[in-house]
Scaffold this motif. Sequence first.
Motif, mmCIF file in Angstrom:
data_model
loop_
_atom_site.group_PDB
_atom_site.id
_atom_site.type_symbol
_atom_site.label_atom_id
_atom_site.label_comp_id
_atom_site.label_asym_id
_atom_site.label_seq_id
_atom_site.Cartn_x
_atom_site.Cartn_y
_atom_site.Cartn_z
ATOM 1 N N ASP A 1 1.416 -8.871 -21.180
ATOM 2 C CA ASP A 1 0.880 -7.782 -20.819
ATOM 3 C C ASP A 1 0.861 -7.285 -19.534
ATOM 4 O OD1 ASP A 1 -0.424 -7.411 -23.451
ATOM 5 O OD2 ASP A 1 -1.718 -9.211 -23.190
ATOM 6 N N LEU A 2 0.840 -8.255 -18.587
ATOM 7 C CA LEU A 2 0.959 -8.256 -17.145
ATOM 8 C C LEU A 2 1.737 -9.280 -16.538
ATOM 9 C CD1 LEU A 2 0.077 -7.455 -14.120
ATOM 10 C CD2 LEU A 2 -2.130 -9.039 -14.607
ATOM 11 N N VAL A 3 2.786 -8.845 -15.571
ATOM 12 C CA VAL A 3 3.522 -9.670 -14.900
ATOM 13 C C VAL A 3 3.456 -9.399 -13.401
ATOM 14 C CG1 VAL A 3 5.892 -10.632 -14.531
ATOM 15 C CG2 VAL A 3 5.567 -9.674 -16.650
ATOM 16 N N ILE A 4 3.159 -10.723 -12.693
ATOM 17 C CA ILE A 4 2.844 -10.508 -11.130
ATOM 18 C C ILE A 4 3.960 -11.350 -10.519
ATOM 19 C CG2 ILE A 4 1.445 -10.986 -9.191
ATOM 20 C CD1 ILE A 4 -0.631 -10.857 -10.973
ATOM 21 N N LEU A 5 4.765 -10.487 -9.786
ATOM 22 C CA LEU A 5 6.041 -11.217 -9.045
ATOM 23 C C LEU A 5 5.567 -11.667 -7.507
ATOM 24 C CD1 LEU A 5 7.926 -9.698 -10.894
ATOM 25 C CD2 LEU A 5 9.536 -10.232 -8.976
ATOM 26 N N ALA A 6 5.468 -12.871 -7.218
ATOM 27 C CA ALA A 6 5.023 -13.273 -5.866
ATOM 28 C C ALA A 6 6.146 -14.067 -5.369
ATOM 29 C CB ALA A 6 3.521 -13.973 -6.202
ATOM 30 N N ILE A 7 7.285 -13.816 -5.072
ATOM 31 C CA ILE A 7 8.334 -14.647 -4.724
ATOM 32 C C ILE A 7 8.961 -13.779 -3.288
ATOM 33 C CG2 ILE A 7 8.895 -15.319 -6.888
ATOM 34 C CD1 ILE A 7 11.068 -13.224 -7.253
ATOM 35 N N PRO A 8 9.648 -14.584 -2.537
ATOM 36 C CA PRO A 8 10.345 -13.885 -1.459
ATOM 37 C C PRO A 8 10.861 -12.684 -1.869
ATOM 38 C CG PRO A 8 10.845 -16.479 -1.560
ATOM 39 C CD PRO A 8 10.128 -16.136 -2.852
ATOM 40 N N SER B 1 5.870 -8.040 0.965
ATOM 41 C CA SER B 1 5.525 -7.384 2.181
ATOM 42 C C SER B 1 6.358 -6.333 2.861
ATOM 43 C CB SER B 1 5.355 -8.607 3.533
ATOM 44 O OG SER B 1 4.934 -8.222 4.567
ATOM 45 N N THR B 2 7.685 -6.076 2.220
ATOM 46 C CA THR B 2 8.297 -4.882 2.142
ATOM 47 C C THR B 2 8.232 -3.899 0.826
ATOM 48 O OG1 THR B 2 10.180 -6.188 1.435
ATOM 49 C CG2 THR B 2 9.885 -6.066 3.788
ATOM 50 N N LYS B 3 8.418 -2.730 1.043
ATOM 51 C CA LYS B 3 8.569 -1.625 -0.206
ATOM 52 C C LYS B 3 9.751 -1.168 -0.398
ATOM 53 C CE LYS B 3 5.714 -3.410 -2.422
ATOM 54 N NZ LYS B 3 5.970 -4.534 -2.218
ATOM 55 N N GLU B 4 10.353 -0.462 0.771
ATOM 56 C CA GLU B 4 11.487 0.324 0.646
ATOM 57 C C GLU B 4 12.521 -0.303 -0.306
ATOM 58 O OE1 GLU B 4 12.799 2.040 4.370
ATOM 59 O OE2 GLU B 4 13.843 3.766 3.346
ATOM 60 N N ASP B 5 13.110 -1.249 0.295
ATOM 61 C CA ASP B 5 14.183 -1.820 -0.915
ATOM 62 C C ASP B 5 13.959 -2.040 -1.988
ATOM 63 O OD1 ASP B 5 15.634 -1.485 1.790
ATOM 64 O OD2 ASP B 5 16.300 -3.547 1.871
ATOM 65 N N PRO C 1 13.357 -13.521 4.812
ATOM 66 C CA PRO C 1 13.856 -12.583 4.123
ATOM 67 C C PRO C 1 13.133 -11.173 4.464
ATOM 68 C CG PRO C 1 13.539 -14.271 2.538
ATOM 69 C CD PRO C 1 13.093 -14.535 3.910
ATOM 70 N N ILE C 2 11.803 -11.364 4.699
ATOM 71 C CA ILE C 2 11.154 -9.950 5.111
ATOM 72 C C ILE C 2 11.680 -9.466 6.430
ATOM 73 C CG2 ILE C 2 8.934 -9.289 5.952
ATOM 74 C CD1 ILE C 2 7.442 -11.463 4.244
ATOM 75 N N PHE C 3 12.179 -10.254 7.332
ATOM 76 C CA PHE C 3 12.588 -9.661 8.570
ATOM 77 C C PHE C 3 13.946 -8.943 8.384
ATOM 78 C CE2 PHE C 3 10.060 -13.122 10.881
ATOM 79 C CZ PHE C 3 9.090 -12.384 10.861
ATOM 80 N N LYS C 4 14.774 -9.532 7.164
ATOM 81 C CA LYS C 4 16.013 -9.102 6.832
ATOM 82 C C LYS C 4 15.743 -7.741 6.304
ATOM 83 C CE LYS C 4 20.248 -10.383 4.480
ATOM 84 N NZ LYS C 4 20.773 -11.400 3.521
ATOM 85 N N GLN C 5 14.884 -7.681 5.522
ATOM 86 C CA GLN C 5 14.683 -6.186 4.661
ATOM 87 C C GLN C 5 14.150 -5.260 5.561
ATOM 88 O OE1 GLN C 5 12.752 -6.315 0.597
ATOM 89 N NE2 GLN C 5 14.180 -7.877 0.134
ATOM 90 N N ASN C 6 13.366 -5.771 6.419
ATOM 91 C CA ASN C 6 12.761 -4.499 7.309
ATOM 92 C C ASN C 6 13.316 -4.824 8.888
ATOM 93 O OD1 ASN C 6 10.988 -2.342 7.578
ATOM 94 N ND2 ASN C 6 9.172 -3.643 8.110
ATOM 95 N N LYS C 7 14.492 -5.134 8.791
ATOM 96 C CA LYS C 7 15.258 -5.374 10.020
ATOM 97 C C LYS C 7 14.957 -4.203 11.126
ATOM 98 C CE LYS C 7 20.184 -5.663 11.613
ATOM 99 N NZ LYS C 7 21.450 -5.940 11.196
ATOM 100 N N THR C 8 15.412 -3.088 10.696
ATOM 101 C CA THR C 8 15.386 -1.926 11.573
ATOM 102 C C THR C 8 14.049 -1.712 12.062
ATOM 103 O OG1 THR C 8 17.013 -0.924 10.058
ATOM 104 C CG2 THR C 8 15.857 0.589 12.104
ATOM 105 N N ASN C 9 12.986 -1.596 11.408
ATOM 106 C CA ASN C 9 11.450 -1.337 12.006
ATOM 107 C C ASN C 9 11.056 -2.577 12.919
ATOM 108 O OD1 ASN C 9 10.927 1.038 10.737
ATOM 109 N ND2 ASN C 9 10.661 0.021 8.873
ATOM 110 N N VAL C 10 11.512 -3.742 12.202
ATOM 111 C CA VAL C 10 11.063 -4.896 13.020
ATOM 112 C C VAL C 10 11.802 -5.119 14.506
ATOM 113 C CG1 VAL C 10 10.949 -7.661 12.999
ATOM 114 C CG2 VAL C 10 10.120 -6.285 11.086
#
Lengths: 283, 283
Positions: A61-68, A94-98, A230-239
């Motif tokens: 009914d519900l799936v929560i993804l809490a992984i890198p 902690s990133t949303k765009e990608d 992985p967060i820093f990688k995905q949000n590289k430009t902003n960070v």
Amino acid sequence: MNTIFIIGVGLIGGSFALDIKKLHPESTIFGIDNNEAHLDEAIELKIIDQKAKFEDLEKADLVILAIPVDATLTILPKVLDHVSDNAIVFDAGSTKEDICFSVKNHPKRRNYLAVHPIAGTEHSGPKAAIHNLYKSKTNIICEVEDTAFKLQERALELFSELGMRIRYMNPKAHDKHIAYVSHLSHISAFMLGKTVIDKERNERDIFDMAGSGFESTVRLAKSSPAMWAPIFKQNKTNVIETLDEYISNLKHFKTLMEDGDFDAVFEEMETTNHIKDILNGIQ
Amino acid sequence: MNTIFIIGVGLIGGSFALDIKKLHPESTIFGIDNNEAHLDEAIELKIIDQKAKFEDLEKADLVILAIPVDATLTILPKVLDHVSDNAIVFDAGSTKEDICFSVKNHPKRRNYLAVHPIAGTEHSGPKAAIHNLYKSKTNIICEVEDTAFKLQERALELFSELGMRIRYMNPKAHDKHIAYVSHLSHISAFMLGKTVIDKERNERDIFDMAGSGFESTVRLAKSSPAMWAPIFKQNKTNVIETLDEYISNLKHFKTLMEDGDFDAVFEEMETTNHIKDILNGIQ
């Protein structure tokens, strides 16, 4: 919502599981994790009821993804492939765009809600999971209009039960702002820790002279590198942009000190002191 | 120790006063402060019993200086001019080299003990004074051999009653190490606060997106500039050295990100994670 899957049974996923079980004792909580030991630990700690596999997701009914966040890019589409039309799937990255982009054209895009709960501690793993982690915390939801209305509603009901405050943003704005108020803080803490450790080979000296101020400022340097790289990688430009500005502010402060302009040093701090009022708002 | 003078009735001096009064209810606590409103507030809050003047110091058994470190350079010699041979005088400044030097040749040098209690909060003023601030905290004592033995003993007895752990260091080593574990943390927090405030003109965005991690990392940016500008001035050389190393570590981290070398980014964090164990020692 009787059948709940938690993918990634660490601090974030585990804390969701604990609260959901308390709110809905009738529900069954399944755990999926590539770390078998974590799954066993999660069962032992009564965070999940049972281990499961991706094939079992059809009954969710519900799936929560809490992984890198790098794993989310590949696992989220796979989850959507498996779930039924009535399942709501959300991540907690902690990133949303990608992440939003990774399922943009997925046929089950409307089963997914992009979520970032601003909650956590510097600890990780199943043992770090706690009750009420999400209470009174901000929950940022992105691209809400791309999620099926009925499923939005179900997720929002859960967030409301957990006591969260909802804010809607687009993924681009989310990633830009969060770089300042979260990602940069982590780098600042890690590099502060590094600077001190490098200098103080004799750790006893740190131990003896460091007070609660240092402890507080460096606390985030205890965070999980597996989660943060992985967060820093995905949000590289902003960070990188935030780092440029932070480094530039530090250099300016150093120049004022070198010039012996301690009135200006005072001014720098006086202006920023105003953060008191902002932070009072947070608590 | 019946007659106690607190010079500077803020967080540090006020907290000493509260605990001493509790331990020794028979004592009279006099307050000296160039801020008349703070003295009135301190009386109202029962932090001190009476206001006093420098001329009254001749009757002091104990004098505690808890004022900005630049003021200490001129006030400490003046205090020693006034006290009797039986008085013990200690300061609580976050720098020690210049302060010790300021009274090096004072005829009453043996009445002075150079002290740095590693304790405090980000708040300031009499209202910030609290009981048990010094309990289980480290107290660094410099040049102990330059203080009269009987007076050393009296101060140490008080520190023991307050529950403090004593460490002896020379002033030069103190100033060098404290730059890393305390002074740099403050600049790191102030500049983090500045970077975020500069970017986020709309404070509502900070308020909504900032979590406890940011709050913790930036907490020290609430500290008093009137206290901290003089500390940075007095410890200029050491603090600039720490800033150089901190900036260099941040730049290196940024370069790794720009190069897309996220394995190295992971490594940087993994190595520093080890700070967990060090910090566990602190608490």
